[in-house]
Write a protein that holds these residues in place. Structure first.
Motif, PDB file in Angstrom:
ATOM      1  N   SER A 196      39.794  38.475  32.865  1.00 34.07           N
ATOM      2  CA  SER A 196      40.234  39.882  32.861  1.00 34.07           C
ATOM      3  C   SER A 196      40.604  40.312  34.280  1.00 34.07           C
ATOM      4  CB  SER A 196      39.128  40.766  32.297  1.00 34.07           C
ATOM      5  OG  SER A 196      37.914  40.430  32.922  1.00 34.07           O
ATOM      6  N   PRO A 197      41.506  41.298  34.389  1.00 36.65           N
ATOM      7  CA  PRO A 197      41.956  41.690  35.722  1.00 36.65           C
ATOM      8  C   PRO A 197      40.826  42.304  36.555  1.00 36.65           C
ATOM      9  CG  PRO A 197      43.121  42.913  34.001  1.00 36.65           C
ATOM     10  CD  PRO A 197      42.149  42.040  33.315  1.00 36.65           C
TER      11      PRO A 197
ATOM     12  N   ALA B   7      42.283  38.109  38.942  1.00 39.54           N
ATOM     13  CA  ALA B   7      41.710  38.055  37.588  1.00 39.54           C
ATOM     14  C   ALA B   7      40.507  37.126  37.647  1.00 39.54           C
ATOM     15  CB  ALA B   7      42.737  37.542  36.591  1.00 39.54           C
TER      16      ALA B   7
END
Ligand code: SER
Length: 886
Positions: free
Chosen positions: A624-625, A683
């Motif tokens: 995930s960022p 990320a």
């Protein structure tokens, strides 16, 4: 009539159809220029292509380039809102030839686009050329068929375009549009040229030269083309408007601000809506490109723009933050052409809201002070510098905001007085600092900070940038030059190098200039805001004022990013597994590993460590960022950000969030939120893998963890795997069976040890206590006394028990002599005889004979030691003597 988005794509498609590469806009913060504050023209990203320094796979290109003109050399900020064509942010459409076509094709392409694609009437157009440029004059005549009086020769620098004091440059030719005789003004070169009737819409630069220094200008390797057309201006022309603020895009923004404030965009409030619309654009795009409001450099320009907009919102009666509420309209208008706006929407919104909320706190009081201080002033007067400085220093009013606020009343500001007040404050700060007892060698940093301001850090988004050397320092003093082999500390106006802080070590890399190169071995922060590169000159000699390229060691920084982000994940995982008492007590983020100290009262079990590692890796796999926002400390903490107790934070902090929690009360929310100034992966997947490699104690209640990430973690695991394979080969089993095999071996070994001890015992007692040597009769008592070798002391009692059982009634003394010559003795007395003989006393007798003292146990079994095993038979005789005496 076509909208801004159609005009932009018509332009790009036209040049694409004519063989040009469509290139994306470069960021607003230039990466390839040492001193340029913001990208201010389409050619900025191609500067090195023109000069031949950089090669691209295409020789012609077209762009729609984001530009900001606020702060620095080109500064339109003061005029924005009050004129028809000033903007802090605008888009420049351009086509470029890098040694491909030159004047003729450039003129032909431009002419066809505006007259055919855009359909502008020829009689509304006129052009200018540099006064000596007959070639361009003739080409306009031939290609466009313009009459001579519409090809105007201009002798001034207006028709010679240069990027700056140095860089590519050349004569240019501008295309003007006549908005009609209802507007006052004359064609370029005429006495009325400053009027608003003839408006420049396109500048064609015939890039021919490179300005090397003030005196020296050389030819470019190949003549090239750089053109720039202001999108807002051409949109106005195509939409039949005279004023840029009346094009569709601005109408949408202004309409939204009218609806929000309930104040019409008319009369004296018109400017406020325009300021807000313009400043929203520049703020949003700057934030999307990584600039955040601060009190230095680019960040301060952003802050000035934002605060200027906020004062105008106040003028429109807003009592709550409103500018961030206009953002969705901007994203709707421009997000398709600039996806970075969509990506950063949340960050922009939050940053705008925070700045508005914070500035609101002082805005009203500042405005009241301003009103008081100027109540007796009239048009033409000036506000004193002292008050302007107080507004700046105490109420956060940038100078241009104060000027803007007084503009309508025709009141100026005493700038000299303002600067004097600023200097006085700095001198006081210096006096206080000098008195604070810091080492004399550190004074230099404070002085350099005062002279040059803080170093602008570009390293959150860039690992390579250009800068200008401001100073060289050695041993606490500024030096002029440093030559090959020497080590020097270097301050550059801006840098991508991270200065050691927050546990993360400083960056290393190289600094390259014309004729010299340095290896940067470390970067440290000094003097509250300076980034100091510690470097060794590799070749040539270096001096202040030189432009340089700064390259951070990319691979090393990648490992640092991964290790820093992994530290955050481990921190959160530890809190989840061990409890929220876990607090960071220290951290080291180095390229090859991370070390993390936490408060926890007892060792962390293997099971707990395993869970922590699993959780952190679960978030890594989410990929995930990782997002960074600037927030007020209190808000950040209210949102659950982990702050370090005792750490000094500014009013605003960077907040780094990563991962999505999958369970518990945080499910769906960010997994880790921390206040942090370090550099992070973009990320979580970039961490690759995290592996805990050690857990230990470093003090009361503090545990230390060490971990590896990415390639280092992989290499560590591979090495472990290799070990298992080597073991498997040695054990002659499959790697999967190693554990079972080792357990088996350990069992077998235990069994063998037991058997061996038994065998030795039997051997020592002469084939077993029952069938062994016959006991002596001492004074009617059966006595076995034996010196044994190869028997361990721990086995003696068992043997003595066996012997007692075999005797039925009697006394046993066993002396074991170890390899080092020391002896252990055990005396056993059968129960029927303990009234007469105490094992404890007897063993003391044996011990004395062995050169020892003492011994202890029970009346039926006691043990002692003695240093002199060679006296074992003396001990036997001594006990026998004691029996015969008793
Ligand atoms: N560089 C020129 C300008 O900025 C043309 O693009 O006007």
């Amino acid at each position: 009539m076509s909208g801004v988005n159609d005009i932009r794509s018509t332009f790009l498609n036209y040049f694409k159809a004519n063989g040009h590469e469509v290139v994306a806009s470069s960021p607003l913060v230039p990466r390839n220029d040492p001193t340029l504050m913001f990208t201010n023209a389409g050619m900025v990203q191609f500067k090195n292509v023109f000069t031949g320094l950089e090669q691209r796979s295409y020789s012609t290109a077209t762009t729609a380039q984001k530009c900001v003109r606020a702060g620095g050399k080109h500064n339109d900020l003061d005029n924005v809102g009050y004129t028809a064509r000033h903007h802090t942010f605008f888009e420049m459409l351009g086509n470029f030839s890098f040694g491909d076509y030159f004047k003729d094709r450039a003129i032909e392409l431009a002419w066809n686009l505006i007259t055919k694609e855009f359909g502008l009437a020829k009689d509304k157009l006129c052009v200018t050329v540099y006064h000596t440029d007959d070639e361009a004059f003739n080409l306009w005549k031939k290609i466009a068929g313009l009459p001579d009086h519409k090809i105007i020769r201009i002798p001034t620098s207006d028709n010679f375009w240069a990027m700056g004091d140095t860089g590519p440059c050349g004569p240019c030719s501008e295309i003007f549009y006549d908005h009609g005789d209802h507007i006052w003004g004359g064609p370029p070169g005429s006495p009325e040229e400053d009027g608003d009737r003839f408006i420049e819409i396109w500048n064609l630069v015939f890039m021919q030269y490179e300005q090397i220094s003030k005196e020296e200008r050389i030819d470019l390797p190949r003549p090239s083309i750089d053109t720039g057309m202001g999108l807002e201006r051409v949109a106005a022309v195509l939409q039949g408007e005279h004023d840029n603020y009346d094009i569709d895009l601005f109408r949408a923004l202004i309409q939204a601000s009218v609806e929000l404030t309930g104040v019409k965009a008319e009369g004296e409030r018109r400017a406020s809506h325009r300021v807000i619309a313009d400043h929203l654009r520049s703020s949003a795009f700057l934030i999307a490109d990584g600039v955040l409001p601060s009190n230095e450099g680019r960040g301060y320009v952003l802050r000035r723009i934002m605060r200027r907009a906020m004062r105008h919102a106040e003028l429109l009666g807003a009592r709550e933050p409103i500018i961030y509420r206009l953002l969705p309209v901007l994203v709707q208008q421009m997000g398709r052409a600039y996806p970075e706006l969509v990506r950063a929407e949340a960050l922009i919104s939050e940053t705008l809201k925070l700045e508005e909320t914070r500035f609101r706190k002082t805005l009203e009081r500042g405005l009241a002070l301003l009103a008081d201080s100027t109540s007796s002033l009239a048009k033409g007067d000036s506000l004193d510098g002292e008050t302007a400085f107080k507004l700046y220093d105490t109420y956060g009013f940038p100078l241009d905001l104060t000027q803007d606020a007084l503009r309508a009343r025709g009141i100026g500001v005493d700038i000299t007085g303002f600067n004097d007040a600023m200097q006085r404050q700095k001198a006081e700060a210096r006096a206080n600092w000098a008195g604070s007892g810091d080492k004399a060698t550190e004074t230099v940093w404070f002085e350099l900070k005062e002279k040059f301001g803080a170093t602008e850090f570009l390293g959150y988004s860039a690992e390579t940038a250009e800068g200008e050397i401001q100073a060289l320092v050695r041993d606490g003093a500024v030096i002029e030059t440093a030559s090959a082999g020497e080590t020097v500390q270097i301050v550059v106006n801006q840098t991508p190098f991270y200065g050691e802080s927050g546990g993360q070590v400083g960056d290393t890399g190289e600094i390259i200039g014309e004729g010299f190169a340095l290896d940067v071995t470390d970067t440290q922060k000094k003097g509250e805001g300076l980034f100091v590169h510690i470097a060794r000159v590799r070749e040539g000699s270096v001096k202040a004022g030189e432009p340089v390229t700064l390259n951070v060691d990319h691979a090393r920084r990648g490992r640092l990013r991964a290790n820093h982000s992994a530290t955050h994940l481990l921190h959160e995982a530890l809190r989840e597994v061990l409890g929220t008492h876990v607090a960071q007590k220290g951290s080291l983020v180095a390229p090859e590993r991370l070390r993390f100290d936490i408060s926890h009262p007892k060792p962390i079990t293997a099971e707990e460590l395993k869970r922590v590692e699993e959780m952190a890796n679960e978030i890594i796999v989410q990929n995930s960022p990782v997002t960074t926002r600037l927030m007020a400390v209190d808000d950040a903490i209210a949102e659950g950000a982990m702050a370090l107790f005792g750490e000094k934070y500014g009013d605003e902090v960077r907040v780094v969030s990563m991962g999505t929690a999958t369970h518990g009360s945080k499910a769906g929310k960010p997994y880790s939120i921390e206040l942090c100034g370090g550099t992070h992966v973009s990320a979580t997947g970039d961490i690759g893998l995290v592996r805990l490699v050690s857990e230990s104690a470093v003090g009361a209640g503090v545990r230390r963890l060490e971990a590896l990430t990415g390639e280092d973690a992989r290499a560590y695991l591979a090495e472990q795997d290799e070990r298992v394979k080597t073991l498997a080969t040695a054990l002659k089993v499959q790697p999967g069976d190693v554990v079972t095999r080792v357990e088996q071996l350990v069992d077998e070994r235990r069994k063998l040890e037991r058997e061996l001890a038994e065998a030795k015992r039997k051997l020592a007692m002469g084939g077993g206590a029952s069938g062994g040597d016959a006991p002596r009769d001492v004074n009617g008592i059966k006595f076995i006394g034996k010196a044994l070798s190869g028997i361990e002391a721990k086995d003696l009692k068992g043997m003595a028990d066996d012997a007692k059982a075999a005797l039925g009634s009697g006394v046993v003394l066993l002396v074991a002599v170890a390899d080092d010559g020391k002896a252990s003795a055990v005396v056993g007395v059968t129960a029927d005889l303990t009234e007469r003989f105490s094992a404890v006393e007897l063993v003391r007798v044996a011990s004395a004979a062995l050169g020892g003292k003492g011994g202890g146990g029970r009346p039926d079994m006691a043990q002692a030691g003695g240093p002199d095993g060679s006296k074992a038979s003396d001990a036997v005789e001594a006990v026998a003597a004691a029996l015969s005496a008793g």
